[in-house]
Design a protein around this motif. Sequence first.
Motif, PDB file in Angstrom:
ATOM      1  N   PRO A  36       0.815  -1.227   0.000  1.00 26.09           N
ATOM      2  CA  PRO A  36       0.000   0.000   0.000  1.00 26.09           C
ATOM      3  C   PRO A  36       0.851   1.280   0.000  1.00 26.09           C
ATOM      4  O   PRO A  36       0.482   2.272  -0.628  1.00 26.09           O
ATOM      5  CB  PRO A  36      -0.836  -0.101   1.276  1.00 26.09           C
ATOM      6  CG  PRO A  36      -0.855  -1.558   1.607  1.00 26.09           C
ATOM      7  CD  PRO A  36       0.468  -2.095   1.133  1.00 26.09           C
ATOM      8  N   LYS A  37       1.984   1.269   0.694  1.00 24.15           N
ATOM      9  CA  LYS A  37       2.855   2.450   0.737  1.00 24.15           C
ATOM     10  C   LYS A  37       3.516   2.681  -0.623  1.00 24.15           C
ATOM     11  O   LYS A  37       3.629   3.829  -1.083  1.00 24.15           O
ATOM     12  CB  LYS A  37       3.924   2.274   1.831  1.00 24.15           C
ATOM     13  CG  LYS A  37       4.949   3.388   1.898  1.00 24.15           C
ATOM     14  CD  LYS A  37       4.356   4.722   2.302  1.00 24.15           C
ATOM     15  CE  LYS A  37       5.454   5.745   2.557  1.00 24.15           C
ATOM     16  NZ  LYS A  37       5.242   7.013   1.884  1.00 24.15           N
ATOM     17  N   ILE A  38       3.934   1.606  -1.277  1.00 23.10           N
ATOM     18  CA  ILE A  38       4.509   1.733  -2.628  1.00 23.10           C
ATOM     19  C   ILE A  38       3.464   2.353  -3.555  1.00 23.10           C
ATOM     20  O   ILE A  38       3.757   3.299  -4.295  1.00 23.10           O
ATOM     21  CB  ILE A  38       4.962   0.363  -3.168  1.00 23.10           C
ATOM     22  CG1 ILE A  38       6.107  -0.196  -2.327  1.00 23.10           C
ATOM     23  CG2 ILE A  38       5.370   0.467  -4.639  1.00 23.10           C
ATOM     24  CD1 ILE A  38       6.429  -1.659  -2.621  1.00 23.10           C
ATOM     25  N   PHE A  39       2.244   1.837  -3.505  1.00 27.81           N
ATOM     26  CA  PHE A  39       1.174   2.338  -4.366  1.00 27.81           C
ATOM     27  C   PHE A  39       0.876   3.804  -4.083  1.00 27.81           C
ATOM     28  O   PHE A  39       0.710   4.612  -5.001  1.00 27.81           O
ATOM     29  CB  PHE A  39      -0.075   1.467  -4.217  1.00 27.81           C
ATOM     30  CG  PHE A  39      -1.165   1.822  -5.182  1.00 27.81           C
ATOM     31  CD1 PHE A  39      -0.917   1.889  -6.546  1.00 27.81           C
ATOM     32  CD2 PHE A  39      -2.440   2.089  -4.729  1.00 27.81           C
ATOM     33  CE1 PHE A  39      -1.928   2.223  -7.445  1.00 27.81           C
ATOM     34  CE2 PHE A  39      -3.452   2.416  -5.619  1.00 27.81           C
ATOM     35  CZ  PHE A  39      -3.193   2.485  -6.979  1.00 27.81           C
ATOM     36  N   SER A  40       0.838   4.162  -2.822  1.00 31.16           N
ATOM     37  CA  SER A  40       0.612   5.560  -2.442  1.00 31.16           C
ATOM     38  C   SER A  40       1.722   6.448  -3.003  1.00 31.16           C
ATOM     39  O   SER A  40       1.452   7.527  -3.555  1.00 31.16           O
ATOM     40  CB  SER A  40       0.558   5.672  -0.916  1.00 31.16           C
ATOM     41  OG  SER A  40       0.467   7.020  -0.521  1.00 31.16           O
ATOM     42  N   ASP A  41       2.958   6.013  -2.889  1.00 33.15           N
ATOM     43  CA  ASP A  41       4.093   6.787  -3.405  1.00 33.15           C
ATOM     44  C   ASP A  41       4.020   6.933  -4.931  1.00 33.15           C
ATOM     45  O   ASP A  41       4.343   7.989  -5.476  1.00 33.15           O
ATOM     46  CB  ASP A  41       5.422   6.133  -3.013  1.00 33.15           C
ATOM     47  CG  ASP A  41       5.752   6.289  -1.530  1.00 33.15           C
ATOM     48  OD1 ASP A  41       5.008   6.989  -0.808  1.00 33.15           O
ATOM     49  OD2 ASP A  41       6.767   5.700  -1.094  1.00 33.15           O
ATOM     50  N   ILE A  42       3.586   5.874  -5.617  1.00 36.58           N
ATOM     51  CA  ILE A  42       3.449   5.955  -7.073  1.00 36.58           C
ATOM     52  C   ILE A  42       2.367   6.975  -7.426  1.00 36.58           C
ATOM     53  O   ILE A  42       2.564   7.814  -8.316  1.00 36.58           O
ATOM     54  CB  ILE A  42       3.111   4.568  -7.678  1.00 36.58           C
ATOM     55  CG1 ILE A  42       4.334   3.633  -7.560  1.00 36.58           C
ATOM     56  CG2 ILE A  42       2.682   4.702  -9.137  1.00 36.58           C
ATOM     57  CD1 ILE A  42       4.041   2.187  -7.956  1.00 36.58           C
ATOM     58  N   LYS A  43       1.233   6.912  -6.755  1.00 39.26           N
ATOM     59  CA  LYS A  43       0.147   7.844  -7.072  1.00 39.26           C
ATOM     60  C   LYS A  43       0.593   9.300  -6.850  1.00 39.26           C
ATOM     61  O   LYS A  43       0.292  10.165  -7.678  1.00 39.26           O
ATOM     62  CB  LYS A  43      -1.102   7.532  -6.240  1.00 39.26           C
ATOM     63  CG  LYS A  43      -1.790   6.254  -6.661  1.00 39.26           C
ATOM     64  CD  LYS A  43      -3.143   6.064  -5.994  1.00 39.26           C
ATOM     65  CE  LYS A  43      -3.020   5.961  -4.507  1.00 39.26           C
ATOM     66  NZ  LYS A  43      -4.304   5.663  -3.841  1.00 39.26           N
TER      67      LYS A  43
END
Length: 179
Positions: free
Chosen positions: A164-171
């Motif tokens: 979830p943190k990786i995805f948040s950083d990508i967004k």
Amino acid sequence: MNIVILGPMGCGKSTQARLLSAVLGIPAISTGDIFRSLEHGNSLMARRIRDKIMRGLLVTDEDTFAVLSVEFRKPSYQKGVILDGFPRNIYQAQHSPIRFDYAVQLSVSDKISIERLLLRRREDDTPEIVHKRLEIYHRETEPILKMYEVAGILKVINGEQPVPKIFSDIKVALGLTVA
């Protein structure tokens, strides 16, 4: 919008591509998945692809472009695509039929990559093949990162964080949400 997700095997490219696909409403494709589905066929190309995969080598540029030229003709890609596993070398990046708006690099250490690959237990994830594919990644694929950095489209994300943190950083990096 066209996005490429880059990083060594096991960094989570497919996972993040699927998550982005759901948010952006554009398809995510993995050339590795396409190749693995084709390798079960009996055509000459299928046999060549199977041989490369089982030896831990990259599918040839010629076969890669042949497969992708068929894939990209599908109407589902007209609004964009999220690519995982292509391009794999400078030649493919320079001759890609798609121009990317963003290149997202999921940065992970070789140690983490190896641990993740050996846990997923795919037929082509033996220790010998994993080490060979990482060596090829460093030699063939990493030089693409500089090309995308110079073009101003590279976004580097720490791929060793929870999903979830990786995805948040990508967004955030893509301007889909604010930090």
